[in-house]
Motif scaffolding. Sequence first.
Motif, PDB file in Angstrom:
ATOM      1  N   VAL A 194     -37.544  17.478 -76.564  1.00  0.00           N
ATOM      2  CA  VAL A 194     -36.908  17.730 -75.660  1.00  0.00           C
ATOM      3  C   VAL A 194     -37.125  16.767 -74.757  1.00  0.00           C
ATOM      4  O   VAL A 194     -37.974  15.520 -74.866  1.00  0.00           O
ATOM      5  CB  VAL A 194     -38.099  19.521 -74.814  1.00  0.00           C
ATOM      6  CG1 VAL A 194     -39.159  18.286 -74.725  1.00  0.00           C
ATOM      7  CG2 VAL A 194     -37.408  19.640 -73.624  1.00  0.00           C
ATOM      8  N   ARG A 196     -36.001  15.074 -71.098  1.00  0.00           N
ATOM      9  CA  ARG A 196     -36.289  15.413 -69.566  1.00  0.00           C
ATOM     10  C   ARG A 196     -35.650  14.139 -68.694  1.00  0.00           C
ATOM     11  O   ARG A 196     -36.318  13.325 -69.418  1.00  0.00           O
ATOM     12  CB  ARG A 196     -37.132  16.260 -68.867  1.00  0.00           C
ATOM     13  CG  ARG A 196     -36.948  16.835 -68.120  1.00  0.00           C
ATOM     14  CD  ARG A 196     -38.174  17.703 -67.607  1.00  0.00           C
ATOM     15  NE  ARG A 196     -38.177  18.062 -66.168  1.00  0.00           N
ATOM     16  CZ  ARG A 196     -38.536  17.101 -64.882  1.00  0.00           C
ATOM     17  NH1 ARG A 196     -39.167  15.534 -64.768  1.00  0.00           N
ATOM     18  NH2 ARG A 196     -38.326  17.932 -63.636  1.00  0.00           N
ATOM     19  N   ASP A 201     -33.083  18.063 -65.547  1.00  0.00           N
ATOM     20  CA  ASP A 201     -31.632  17.623 -66.710  1.00  0.00           C
ATOM     21  C   ASP A 201     -33.178  18.141 -67.952  1.00  0.00           C
ATOM     22  O   ASP A 201     -33.567  17.146 -68.121  1.00  0.00           O
ATOM     23  CB  ASP A 201     -30.491  17.290 -66.779  1.00  0.00           C
ATOM     24  CG  ASP A 201     -29.573  17.479 -65.551  1.00  0.00           C
ATOM     25  OD1 ASP A 201     -29.653  17.983 -65.089  1.00  0.00           O
ATOM     26  OD2 ASP A 201     -28.423  16.558 -65.561  1.00  0.00           O
ATOM     27  N   ILE A 202     -32.415  19.112 -68.438  1.00  0.00           N
ATOM     28  CA  ILE A 202     -33.677  19.237 -70.092  1.00  0.00           C
ATOM     29  C   ILE A 202     -32.428  19.579 -70.897  1.00  0.00           C
ATOM     30  O   ILE A 202     -31.722  20.293 -71.167  1.00  0.00           O
ATOM     31  CB  ILE A 202     -34.157  19.797 -69.839  1.00  0.00           C
ATOM     32  CG1 ILE A 202     -35.659  19.451 -69.023  1.00  0.00           C
ATOM     33  CG2 ILE A 202     -34.927  21.467 -70.451  1.00  0.00           C
ATOM     34  CD1 ILE A 202     -37.233  20.299 -69.135  1.00  0.00           C
ATOM     35  N   GLN A 203     -33.170  18.974 -71.900  1.00  0.00           N
ATOM     36  CA  GLN A 203     -32.298  19.093 -73.388  1.00  0.00           C
ATOM     37  C   GLN A 203     -32.798  19.365 -74.748  1.00  0.00           C
ATOM     38  O   GLN A 203     -33.681  18.588 -74.582  1.00  0.00           O
ATOM     39  CB  GLN A 203     -30.764  17.720 -74.041  1.00  0.00           C
ATOM     40  CG  GLN A 203     -29.804  17.878 -72.572  1.00  0.00           C
ATOM     41  CD  GLN A 203     -29.114  18.990 -72.754  1.00  0.00           C
ATOM     42  OE1 GLN A 203     -28.585  19.710 -73.789  1.00  0.00           O
ATOM     43  NE2 GLN A 203     -28.025  18.441 -72.275  1.00  0.00           N
ATOM     44  N   THR A 204     -32.828  20.411 -75.225  1.00  0.00           N
ATOM     45  CA  THR A 204     -33.557  20.549 -76.419  1.00  0.00           C
ATOM     46  C   THR A 204     -32.522  20.445 -78.099  1.00  0.00           C
ATOM     47  O   THR A 204     -31.609  20.381 -78.316  1.00  0.00           O
ATOM     48  CB  THR A 204     -34.506  21.681 -76.410  1.00  0.00           C
ATOM     49  OG1 THR A 204     -34.287  22.750 -76.495  1.00  0.00           O
ATOM     50  CG2 THR A 204     -35.802  21.895 -75.416  1.00  0.00           C
ATOM     51  N   GLU A 235     -38.583  26.582 -78.187  1.00  0.00           N
ATOM     52  CA  GLU A 235     -37.876  26.090 -77.019  1.00  0.00           C
ATOM     53  C   GLU A 235     -37.966  26.229 -75.429  1.00  0.00           C
ATOM     54  O   GLU A 235     -38.377  25.084 -74.879  1.00  0.00           O
ATOM     55  CB  GLU A 235     -35.835  26.491 -77.346  1.00  0.00           C
ATOM     56  CG  GLU A 235     -35.621  25.780 -78.514  1.00  0.00           C
ATOM     57  CD  GLU A 235     -33.883  25.765 -79.006  1.00  0.00           C
ATOM     58  OE1 GLU A 235     -33.618  25.391 -77.772  1.00  0.00           O
ATOM     59  OE2 GLU A 235     -33.844  25.639 -79.683  1.00  0.00           O
ATOM     60  N   GLU A 236     -38.549  27.338 -75.627  1.00  0.00           N
ATOM     61  CA  GLU A 236     -38.693  27.484 -73.812  1.00  0.00           C
ATOM     62  C   GLU A 236     -40.074  27.105 -73.352  1.00  0.00           C
ATOM     63  O   GLU A 236     -40.216  26.642 -72.767  1.00  0.00           O
ATOM     64  CB  GLU A 236     -39.194  29.286 -73.777  1.00  0.00           C
ATOM     65  CG  GLU A 236     -37.303  30.034 -73.251  1.00  0.00           C
ATOM     66  CD  GLU A 236     -37.867  31.506 -73.190  1.00  0.00           C
ATOM     67  OE1 GLU A 236     -36.841  32.449 -73.616  1.00  0.00           O
ATOM     68  OE2 GLU A 236     -39.106  32.109 -74.209  1.00  0.00           O
ATOM     69  N   GLN A 239     -39.529  23.007 -73.007  1.00  0.00           N
ATOM     70  CA  GLN A 239     -39.073  23.052 -71.580  1.00  0.00           C
ATOM     71  C   GLN A 239     -39.715  23.202 -70.811  1.00  0.00           C
ATOM     72  O   GLN A 239     -39.817  22.454 -70.164  1.00  0.00           O
ATOM     73  CB  GLN A 239     -37.914  24.232 -71.403  1.00  0.00           C
ATOM     74  CG  GLN A 239     -36.626  23.441 -72.550  1.00  0.00           C
ATOM     75  CD  GLN A 239     -35.265  24.386 -72.556  1.00  0.00           C
ATOM     76  OE1 GLN A 239     -34.975  25.507 -71.351  1.00  0.00           O
ATOM     77  NE2 GLN A 239     -34.253  24.331 -73.026  1.00  0.00           N
ATOM     78  N   THR A 240     -41.138  24.423 -70.780  1.00  0.00           N
ATOM     79  CA  THR A 240     -41.877  25.077 -69.526  1.00  0.00           C
ATOM     80  C   THR A 240     -42.199  23.666 -69.823  1.00  0.00           C
ATOM     81  O   THR A 240     -43.037  22.778 -68.697  1.00  0.00           O
ATOM     82  CB  THR A 240     -42.624  25.515 -69.926  1.00  0.00           C
ATOM     83  OG1 THR A 240     -41.826  26.793 -69.867  1.00  0.00           O
ATOM     84  CG2 THR A 240     -43.736  25.973 -69.135  1.00  0.00           C
ATOM     85  N   THR A 243     -41.143  20.411 -67.873  1.00  0.00           N
ATOM     86  CA  THR A 243     -40.743  20.560 -66.997  1.00  0.00           C
ATOM     87  C   THR A 243     -42.388  20.101 -65.887  1.00  0.00           C
ATOM     88  O   THR A 243     -42.293  19.381 -64.929  1.00  0.00           O
ATOM     89  CB  THR A 243     -40.169  22.072 -66.262  1.00  0.00           C
ATOM     90  OG1 THR A 243     -39.531  21.989 -67.478  1.00  0.00           O
ATOM     91  CG2 THR A 243     -39.761  21.773 -64.997  1.00  0.00           C
TER      92      THR A 243
END
Length: 362
Positions: A194, A196, A201-204, A235-236, A239-240, A243
């Motif tokens: 991931v 950031r 902004d985030i991309q995986t 993926e979640e 992202q978590t 962040t």
Amino acid sequence: MTLIAPGGHIGILGDGQLGRMMALAAAEMGYFVHIFGQEENSPAAQVSHRSTIADYNDKIALEAFANSVDVVTLEFENIPTDTIMFLNDIVPVRPSRQVLEVTQDRLLEKSFINNLGIGTAPFANVESIGELTHAVQQIGTPAILKTRRLGYDGKGQTKIDHASQIDTAWSEMKNAPSILEGFVNFRLEISVIVARSANGDIQTYVPVENRHKNHILDITLAPANISEPVAKRAEEIAQTIATKIKLIGLLAVEMFVTLEDDVLVNELAPRPHNSGHWTIEACATSQFQQIIRAICGLPLGNPVRHSNATMINLIGTDIDQWSDIIDDSKNSFHLYGKAESRAGRKMGHVTKLLPLDEKPEI
Ligand code: AMP
């Protein structure tokens, strides 16, 4: 965050193959790279504008390094946090000291992840043989005893199959603060990378499957053969974590998929990762270009893949086959410029692309 435009100078702590591939991506984007490492003629220094060879505690060398660049990043997470603090007083370091503090210590890392409501193997802190005995009773066997700090590729780890092995296992740790982890009977191991940026902004990248040999990554299959909901969950999770840890840069999240399709996090690496090498050929933006974008305040690139891929590591004497490998026109061939091929040493890798409707298999 201030934008560091192409033409700017990027400092990289560490001089191995990850630094090399970051430096190559940075050069392609018009940046100049200064490597801070320990080795003469290292894989990263060979392809960089400048290099400094000095200890990570050498304040004079660190100050000169920091003054020569616009931003500092790293290719391995075990840089002393005092060094990061010292550099950050002169120039931004991304990822931050706080990210490194968590990811350098398995106890802090797993506690951080659990506090976000994300699962890991059950674990207990172990600082004495008494605590290990208690932890084995609590967690059961099989279990894995791991040093809290500085372990990688299976180093600083020992499996405990039976309580009778407690004494031997503890003496192998040489009194280093450790954790005992319950053994996960996983269906497969996956990772998600991931990215950031400072503005959140985030991309995986798509989850990939990782197969190990002698505790070292052997093969990555992109994408992993998992169901849509499992991929989404993985993926979640990535992202978590990115962040909540306030990442600026890249984070690899290594995970187990259990027989019941639960996703448990094993380990975090706040940098490019061996399981992301396939992105060089198969994605619009490679993991190496992505980290340069993130740390320089550029918009993140598109991580979507245009092909499936398999990535095979060339370890130790695998490299002796280089002429056969290079002969096969389907292979994209990468060598890291290491003069000596020791057992277990990552010498290079090979990526093969496949159409999106073809499953990667070995
Ligand atoms: P690590 O250094 O934590 O990434 O561990 C290296 C490898 O050991 C992993 O990629 C797994 O194959 C295996 N491993 C680590 N922890 C566990 C666990 N709790 N249960 C089962 N296998 C594990």
